[in-house]
Design an enzyme around this catalytic site. Structure first.
Site, PDB file in Angstrom:
ATOM      1  N   ARG A 112       0.857  -1.188   0.000  1.00 35.58           N
ATOM      2  CA  ARG A 112       0.000   0.000   0.000  1.00 35.58           C
ATOM      3  C   ARG A 112       0.891   1.235   0.000  1.00 35.58           C
ATOM      4  NH1 ARG A 112      -2.924   0.998   5.135  1.00 35.58           N
ATOM      5  NH2 ARG A 112      -1.693   2.890   5.143  1.00 35.58           N
ATOM      6  N   HIS A 134      -4.279   4.726   3.858  1.00 37.18           N
ATOM      7  CA  HIS A 134      -5.410   3.788   3.870  1.00 37.18           C
ATOM      8  C   HIS A 134      -6.633   4.410   3.194  1.00 37.18           C
ATOM      9  CE1 HIS A 134      -8.529   1.121   5.329  1.00 37.18           C
ATOM     10  NE2 HIS A 134      -9.119   2.142   5.901  1.00 37.18           N
ATOM     11  N   TYR A 175       3.175   5.607  11.151  1.00 34.61           N
ATOM     12  CA  TYR A 175       3.504   4.181  11.110  1.00 34.61           C
ATOM     13  C   TYR A 175       4.186   3.704   9.823  1.00 34.61           C
ATOM     14  CZ  TYR A 175      -0.960   3.880   8.538  1.00 34.61           C
ATOM     15  OH  TYR A 175      -1.970   4.050   7.639  1.00 34.61           O
TER      16      TYR A 175
HETATM   17  C1  LIG Z   1     -15.527  -5.618  10.808  1.00 28.94           C
HETATM   18  C2  LIG Z   1     -14.692  -4.413  10.608  1.00 28.94           C
HETATM   19  N1  LIG Z   1     -13.805  -4.045  11.552  1.00 28.94           N
HETATM   20  C3  LIG Z   1     -13.076  -2.930  11.418  1.00 28.94           C
HETATM   21  C4  LIG Z   1     -13.209  -2.141  10.310  1.00 28.94           C
HETATM   22  C5  LIG Z   1     -12.393  -0.860  10.173  1.00 28.94           C
HETATM   23  N2  LIG Z   1     -11.410  -1.010   9.107  1.00 28.94           N
HETATM   24  C6  LIG Z   1     -11.632  -0.513   7.868  1.00 28.94           C
HETATM   25  S1  LIG Z   1     -10.424  -0.919   6.808  1.00 28.94           S
HETATM   26  C7  LIG Z   1      -9.570  -1.755   7.989  1.00 28.94           C
HETATM   27  C8  LIG Z   1      -8.295  -2.438   7.627  1.00 28.94           C
HETATM   28  C9  LIG Z   1      -8.492  -3.493   6.596  1.00 28.94           C
HETATM   29  O1  LIG Z   1      -7.281  -4.017   6.207  1.00 28.94           O
HETATM   30  P1  LIG Z   1      -7.169  -5.107   5.077  1.00 28.94           P
HETATM   31  O2  LIG Z   1      -8.143  -6.205   5.311  1.00 28.94           O
HETATM   32  O3  LIG Z   1      -5.745  -5.484   4.967  1.00 28.94           O
HETATM   33  O4  LIG Z   1      -7.647  -4.365   3.756  1.00 28.94           O
HETATM   34  P2  LIG Z   1      -7.012  -3.054   3.086  1.00 28.94           P
HETATM   35  O5  LIG Z   1      -7.713  -1.892   3.684  1.00 28.94           O
HETATM   36  O6  LIG Z   1      -5.549  -3.057   3.356  1.00 28.94           O
HETATM   37  O7  LIG Z   1      -7.326  -3.186   1.631  1.00 28.94           O
HETATM   38  C10 LIG Z   1     -10.232  -1.685   9.213  1.00 28.94           C
HETATM   39  C11 LIG Z   1      -9.735  -2.262  10.467  1.00 28.94           C
HETATM   40  C12 LIG Z   1     -14.145  -2.547   9.340  1.00 28.94           C
HETATM   41  N3  LIG Z   1     -14.339  -1.839   8.216  1.00 28.94           N
HETATM   42  N4  LIG Z   1     -14.872  -3.662   9.512  1.00 28.94           N
END
Ligand SMILES: Cc1ncc(C[n+]2csc(CCOP(=O)(O)OP(=O)(O)O)c2C)c(N)n1
Ligand SMILES: [Mg+2]
Lengths: 328, 358
Positions: B255, B259, B268
């Site tokens: 990434r 985010h 971080y």
């Molecule tokens: C059930 C849930 N918990 C927490 C969140 C908050 N949240 C949004 S994105 C994220 C990180 C997701 O990381 P990843 O699965 O690696 O996907 P990326 O965003 O890197 O594509 C979090 C914790 C959420 N959307 N849904």
């Protein structure tokens, strides 16, 4: 004796509390998604990892059921976990653990073990966010036997209620009004500051109508009272603690005016307002001079953010309820 | 049952670096495929970069940036047939562009306007999933359901590295395996879940290893190599259609952007690593490959980029030309047969808003 205070935002008050409680009791630990390195997506846990180390402010895997489930075991090992759910609606995976275990385990041990878990989460709408960043899920939690729930509406209460939750021997859920994390500032006592669970707060005194609210609906109600501009003398009661509930304060505030509207952001059906209204029906019927009204979110999925204001209880809808009570 | 052990370790790659690493080849792709892939990449990249600008200008809300994730999305979709279903997360919000969803629609999603929501059956693209991993069982169910009906369609579900920690991921993957569902579990391993690095998420050596526990193949591919992604997905689709069940694809990338627009990664992120990734980002890599192949000329490149820019200009113009949403829409579509209380609520809202609401 005057208590030293500092002006803080609501989220700074949460942060101040966590620093103080981790300092005070070395069995308290904070865990959740992004709470460590990043200090939380709202910065509620900022600085904790640096000060107390990565074993007391823990970045967990992305798993809410795992977070709450391991918190149960951590309690059994003598810890007092303060878990963060990143957002209201993202707490839903943890409801399984909440209902099947967190609310029952003390009972299951016949009082032998305590589960002093604190769950804190930002909640509520009005923040122009994508889907599922806006929910008011307090009813699911407060409906669960064995669980206590509190919702602050000021910076000082955000600190004091959280401290009470952390020190409480039972599982307590604290919902923090995210809409007001940074916009609500107030004087917050330094050091030790505990607002006991189960004590409501009279925000405004009045004689004609009583508004009962909690969390982000409290500032909204204050706005409605201001908008009424003296048209009615309104008492505003901030429930603060949903369970345990300050029933005496509720009944006194209702008896004072005889006209009550309950304001809640969550959908109406079986919401906490229904519980408050039922208590008034059971215990205040002879004091009431008008039907108890509820101003709530509607019973629909929380809408697209361009029209979320139509869903949220508004100053207009609260003013309308006050006028309907007066006209009854 | 097919042999599934062990999961792959090395990243599959097709595109070389133009120097010491030679380019590979993918069977069955002709020049028009190459260019279609490039069009998809450029369209997604343009969408993403414009969206970040639109956000800064206050024209869209919070936005989840997918810069350097385009190769995973374009490569995978190119391996699908139109009847196959796509289950995107917020990271793949614009993947529907590749299925004909107008840019304006997706922009409206990020603008919080009701016209940003579509009927999945119109495009075989499910709704954008915000709660992490919760759509994995949906995709498993769709694939299983198609199989039960004797239809040929499969489904693909996109999720992140962090998502593999969720219970819903596990349950969906296991269901798909047990039911022999024609599902592709496509993991975008960008190595971060907001501020949480992969090593705080799992102690598995690779995410593909997880597939072994479900009894399905675990494939590892360079997520910034659109051809390798295409080829790996095509293989998974063939397995699915042959009745051999689901495949887990771990596409490894990085990434290189925050985010989301609301995130400040400075606390971080490894800034040096981000710069390195940016130099090796997926659209540029494929562009250089096509130029080495002699398929892409400056003129054609300009034309493709121009078309994408035009699509975005038209998209934001159409989105902004849309009338503000009627507040009464709050009550739409909550039910097929709404309980009568909703009509009362709607009337109350109309009364309080003073008749301004339709
Ligand atoms: C059930 C849930 N918990 C927490 C969140 C908050 N949240 C949004 S994105 C994220 C990180 C997701 O990381 P990843 O699965 O690696 O996907 P990326 O965003 O890197 O594509 C979090 C914790 C959420 N959307 N849904
Ligand atoms: Mg990730």
């Amino acid at each position: 004796m005057a208590v030293a205070t500092r002006e803080l935002t609501l989220v700074e008050a949460v942060n101040d509390c966590l620093h103080h409680e981790l300092e005070r009791d070395d069995s308290v630990l904070v865990m959740g998604e992004d709470v460590g390195r990043a200090g939380g997506v709202f910065r509620a846990t900022a600085g904790l990892r640096d000060r107390f180390g990565p074993d007391r402010c823990i970045d967990t895997p992305l798993a809410e059921a795992g977070i709450l489930g391991t918190a149960v075991g951590l309690c059994m090992a003598g810890w007092r976990p303060v878990v963060e759910m990143q957002y209201d609606a993202f707490s839903y995976p943890c409801l399984d653990q909440l209902i099947t275990h967190v609310g029952r385990y003390h009972w299951r041990t016949k009082g032998g073990m305590e589960f002093p878990i604190t769950i804190r989460m930002p909640y509520g709408g009005g923040v122009r966010a994508p889907e599922l960043h806006d929910d008011s899920p307090e009813t699911y939690y407060v409906h669960t036997p064995g669980i206590k729930v509190a919702i602050p509406s000021t910076a000082a209460d955000a600190k004091g209620l959280l401290a009470a939750a952390i020190r409480d021997p039972d599982p307590v859920v604290i919902f923090e009004p995210k809409l007001h994390y940074r916009t609500l500032r107030g004087e917050v006592p330094e050091g030790d500051h505990v607002v006991p669970l189960g004590e409501a707060r009279i925000v405004r005194e009045g004689d004609d109508v009583t508004l009962v609210a909690y969390g982000s609906m409290v500032p909204l109600c204050e706005g409605a009272i201001d908008a009424l501009d003296g048209e009615a003398s309104v008492e505003l009661l901030d429930i603060r603690s949903l369970k345990p509930l300050d029933e005496d304060a509720l009944l006194a505030a209702a008896a004072k005016t005889g006209r009550v509207a309950i304001v809640q952001e969550a959908p109406r059906v079986c919401g906490f307002g229904a519980e408050l209204a039922a208590i008034l029906a059971e215990k205040a019927i002879l004091d009431l001079q008008a039907p108890v009204l509820r101003v709530t979110g509607y019973d629909v999925p929380y809408p697209y953010w361009t029209i979320e204001d139509a869903y949220m209880p508004s100053v207009e809808r609260v003013v309308d309820a006050v006028r309907r009570l007066l006209a009854f | 049952m097919a042999q599934v052990l062990p999961a792959e370790r090395d990243l599959r790659r097709v595109i070389g670096d133009g120097e010491s690493v030679p380019d590979g080849e993918v069977d069955g792709l002709d020049e028009s495929d190459f260019l279609e892939l490039y069009r998809s990449l450029v369209l997604l990249r343009t969408y993403d970069e414009r969206s970040v600008v639109f956000h800064r200008q206050g024209r869209i809300g919070t936005y989840a940036i997918f810069w350097n994730h385009e190769a995973m999305q374009a490569g995978a979709v190119h391996a699908l047939a139109d009847e196959d279903w796509i289950f995107p997360s917020y990271r793949e919000s614009a993947i529907g562009l590749l299925r004909g969803i107008p840019a304006a629609t997706i922009l409206q999603w990020w603008r919080g306007h009701p016209t940003g929501w579509w009927n999945p059956a119109d495009y075989n693209v499910a709704s954008i999933c915000v709660p992490i991993a919760t759509h994995v069982p949906h995709a498993a169910g769709l694939a299983w359901g198609k199989k039960l009906r004797g239809e040929n369609a499969c489904s693909i579900v996109f999720f992140g590295d962090g998502a593999t920690s969720e219970g819903a991921f596990h349950e969906g993957a296991n269901f798909a395996a047990v039911m022999g569902a024609p599902l592709i579990l496509f993991c975008n391993n960008n190595q971060w879940a907001i501020s949480t690095p992969l090593e705080a998420q799992t102690r598995a050596e690779t995410l593909a290893d997880k597939a072994v526990g479900y009894g399905m193949p675990g494939v590892r591919v360079d997520g910034a190599d659109v051809l390798a992604v295409y080829e790996a997905t095509r293989e998974a689709v063939e397995r699915a259609r042959a009745g051999d069940g689901p495949t887990f694809i771990e596409a490894v990338t990085y990434r290189a952007a925050p985010h989301a627009t609301a995130d400040d990664p400075s606390a971080y992120i490894d800034a040096e690593r981000v710069e390195q990734e940016k130099r090796n980002e997926c659209v540029g890599r494929y562009e250089r490959y096509l130029r080495r192949l002699g398929v892409l000329t400056d003129e054609l490149d300009q034309q493709i980029r121009g078309e994408a820019a035009d699509a975005m200009r038209a998209g934001i113009a159409a989105a902004e030309a849309e009338a503000p949403a009627d507040p009464g829409l709050v009550f739409e579509h909550a039910y097929v047969q709404p309980p009568p209380e909703l009509a009362r609520d709607r009337a109350e809202l109309r009364r309080v808003l003073g008749g301004n609401e339709g």
